[in-house]
Structures are given as structure tokens and as C-alpha cells.
Design a protein around this motif. Structure first.
Motif, mmCIF file in Angstrom:
data_model
loop_
_atom_site.group_PDB
_atom_site.id
_atom_site.type_symbol
_atom_site.label_atom_id
_atom_site.label_comp_id
_atom_site.label_asym_id
_atom_site.label_seq_id
_atom_site.Cartn_x
_atom_site.Cartn_y
_atom_site.Cartn_z
ATOM 1 N N ALA A 1 25.692 -27.741 -1.462
ATOM 2 C CA ALA A 1 25.658 -26.277 -1.523
ATOM 3 C C ALA A 1 26.120 -25.732 -2.870
ATOM 4 O O ALA A 1 26.013 -24.532 -3.119
ATOM 5 C CB ALA A 1 26.528 -25.698 -0.413
ATOM 6 N N VAL A 2 26.642 -26.588 -3.730
ATOM 7 C CA VAL A 2 27.095 -26.132 -5.045
ATOM 8 C C VAL A 2 25.883 -25.755 -5.891
ATOM 9 O O VAL A 2 24.963 -26.549 -6.076
ATOM 10 C CB VAL A 2 27.924 -27.223 -5.746
ATOM 11 C CG1 VAL A 2 28.235 -26.819 -7.190
ATOM 12 C CG2 VAL A 2 29.225 -27.472 -4.978
ATOM 13 N N ARG B 1 19.945 -25.040 -2.738
ATOM 14 C CA ARG B 1 20.662 -26.223 -2.262
ATOM 15 C C ARG B 1 19.810 -27.464 -2.434
ATOM 16 O O ARG B 1 18.610 -27.473 -2.146
ATOM 17 C CB ARG B 1 20.979 -26.067 -0.774
ATOM 18 C CG ARG B 1 21.963 -24.985 -0.436
ATOM 19 C CD ARG B 1 22.101 -24.867 1.068
ATOM 20 N NE ARG B 1 22.590 -26.111 1.654
ATOM 21 C CZ ARG B 1 23.705 -26.214 2.357
ATOM 22 N NH1 ARG B 1 24.457 -25.159 2.556
ATOM 23 N NH2 ARG B 1 24.074 -27.369 2.869
ATOM 24 N N GLY B 2 20.438 -28.538 -2.868
ATOM 25 C CA GLY B 2 19.773 -29.824 -2.931
ATOM 26 C C GLY B 2 18.791 -29.988 -4.069
ATOM 27 O O GLY B 2 18.197 -31.062 -4.214
ATOM 28 N N ALA B 3 18.593 -28.963 -4.904
ATOM 29 C CA ALA B 3 17.659 -29.064 -6.021
ATOM 30 C C ALA B 3 18.319 -29.802 -7.188
ATOM 31 O O ALA B 3 19.534 -30.019 -7.212
ATOM 32 C CB ALA B 3 17.220 -27.676 -6.464
ATOM 33 N N ASN C 1 26.530 -21.592 -2.551
ATOM 34 C CA ASN C 1 25.444 -20.706 -2.145
ATOM 35 C C ASN C 1 25.875 -19.666 -1.125
ATOM 36 O O ASN C 1 25.031 -19.082 -0.446
ATOM 37 C CB ASN C 1 24.270 -21.521 -1.579
ATOM 38 C CG ASN C 1 24.599 -22.141 -0.225
ATOM 39 O OD1 ASN C 1 25.763 -22.385 0.086
ATOM 40 N ND2 ASN C 1 23.577 -22.411 0.574
ATOM 41 N N VAL C 2 27.160 -19.406 -1.011
ATOM 42 C CA VAL C 2 27.637 -18.372 -0.108
ATOM 43 C C VAL C 2 27.445 -17.026 -0.799
ATOM 44 O O VAL C 2 28.125 -16.713 -1.761
ATOM 45 C CB VAL C 2 29.118 -18.586 0.267
ATOM 46 C CG1 VAL C 2 29.584 -17.478 1.207
ATOM 47 C CG2 VAL C 2 29.298 -19.942 0.920
ATOM 48 N N THR C 3 26.493 -16.236 -0.330
ATOM 49 C CA THR C 3 26.125 -14.992 -0.992
ATOM 50 C C THR C 3 27.308 -14.048 -1.093
ATOM 51 O O THR C 3 28.002 -13.789 -0.123
ATOM 52 C CB THR C 3 24.995 -14.294 -0.223
ATOM 53 O OG1 THR C 3 23.912 -15.207 -0.102
ATOM 54 C CG2 THR C 3 24.537 -13.034 -0.936
#
Length: 204
Positions: free
Chosen positions: A52-53, A72-74, A134-136
């Protein structure tokens, strides 16, 4: 991570807070416990779900490295710039930063430090590490990073807490020149090199 992929800072030792306070902390982007709170061995100062970073930035007196991605995950896009005007490095890196991301995503204390201990035992400020997930709407967690005189151990200060953490100082040195080892699809290149590339030669 089960349920919430959210960062949480150190929650005081057991018995100091009621169960309702602990439950509320799990929902907050960061939690400040009433000071003073002792940091103990194995306590978690900050934690993130690695996948999630979205961004990691490490700024020192001599360089700034930013690794960022849009989802995420990219894969990460990495850029390092240097105060001595060394060539800028840019590259694309694996989603786990070749195994390094998890080492920054959880900061566990080897021991707690008072302000006086931190000043005395870890006088060398290495830089500032910022991590965003990714916490908006949540701000990045900003961590001041210090080393001992011999630069063999690392301490951090965040949200008023201080502790020596279980992180080899070599990881921070790696982050300053990440493109040297993790590039997977773009070759590390300098601005000078990019500027020198002209159009292909025409026919003779």
C-alpha cells in the motif's frame, strides 16, 4: 494486512489505555499517546502494508531520493538528485524495491530513548524519511533519522517518540543510490546523458 491497511504509531504499553482507546487508534492515521510514554524493545513505532506504500522520500544534506507509484502493487519510479551536482539517477524499480520496501514499512524499536539519550548517543542527523500510503487524505509520516558517532546504529524521532530501531544503516545508504541496483526496465540515466541524445543520423 487484514482489514485496514493504515499506518499506526506506537500505542503505549499494555494497561495504560482502555480497550476503547486502542480500538480508536486503529482507525486514526496517527495516534499521540499522553506523554511521557516509554518505548520498549519490540514496540512498533510506525507500520505500513508494503503493497500500500505509494511514496518513499529520503532527504539528506547530500541527496534526495524519491520512489513513487500511482497505485498499490505497481512498480516504483525512482529519482535521486545530488547536492554535488552528480548526474541525476532515474529508474523503474520492482513493486517491493527488490526486497527493501518491507524494511522501511515497519519500524520496530530495539530500545526506547529519552530526549537526552537521543542527543547524547545519536548526535548525527542523517536525514528525513517520509512515507505515504494509499489511505486517502492521510499525511505522510515524517521520520527524523539519526545515527550514533560510529554510524553503526539508527534512531528515529516521530510524533514526540524516540527510539533506536532495528534497521541496518546500510538500508539508508542503499536508498540514496537505489537505481544502482534495482533498475528493471529503465537504465539509470543522468540529465546530461539525456540531453546529449540527438536524432538518429540521416542517410549518407
Amino acid at each position: 494486512m487484514p482489514t485496514l491497511d493504515r499506518k499506526h504509531l506506537l500505542i503505549a504499553a499494555g494497561g495504560l489505555f482502555a480497550a476503547g482507546m486502542i480500538a480508536g487508534a486503529a482507525l486514526a492515521p496517527r495516534v499521540l499517546a499522553p506523554a511521557p510514554v516509554a518505548v520498549g524493545r519490540g514496540d512498533t513505532l510506525a507500520t505500513f502494508a508494503p503493497d500500500a506504500v505509494l511514496a518513499v522520500t529520503y532527504a539528506t544534506r547530500s541527496s534526495i531520493t524519491t520512489a513513487q507509484r500511482a497505485s498499490r502493487g505497481a512498480r516504483f519510479h525512482v529519482q535521486s538528485t545530488y547536492a554535488d551536482e552528480s548526474p541525476v539517477q532515474r529508474c523503474t524499480a520492482p513493486p517491493d524495491l527488490a526486497g527493501h520496501l518491507a524494511r522501511f514499512a515497519e519500524m520496530k524499536a530495539r530500545r526506547g530513548l529519552s530526549r537526552e539519550q537521543r542527543d547524547r548517543e545519536f548526535p548525527v542527523q542523517l536525514g528525513v524519511l517520509d512515507i505515504r500510503d494509499n489511505v486517502t487524505g492521510d499525511p505522510a509520516v515524517s521520520v527524523r533519522v539519526f545515527a550514533n558517532h560510529e554510524q553503526t546504529a539508527v534512531a528515529v524521532v516521530l510524533e514526540g517518540y524516540a527510539g533506536e530501531i532495528i534497521l541496518p544503516i546500510a538500508e539508508l545508504r542503499w536508498l540514496e543510490r537505489a537505481c544502482d541496483t534495482v533498475a528493471i526496465s529503465d537504465e539509470p540515466q543522468s540529465e546530461d546523458k539525456s540531453a546529449s541524445l540527438g536524432p538518429p543520423p540521416g542517410p549518407p
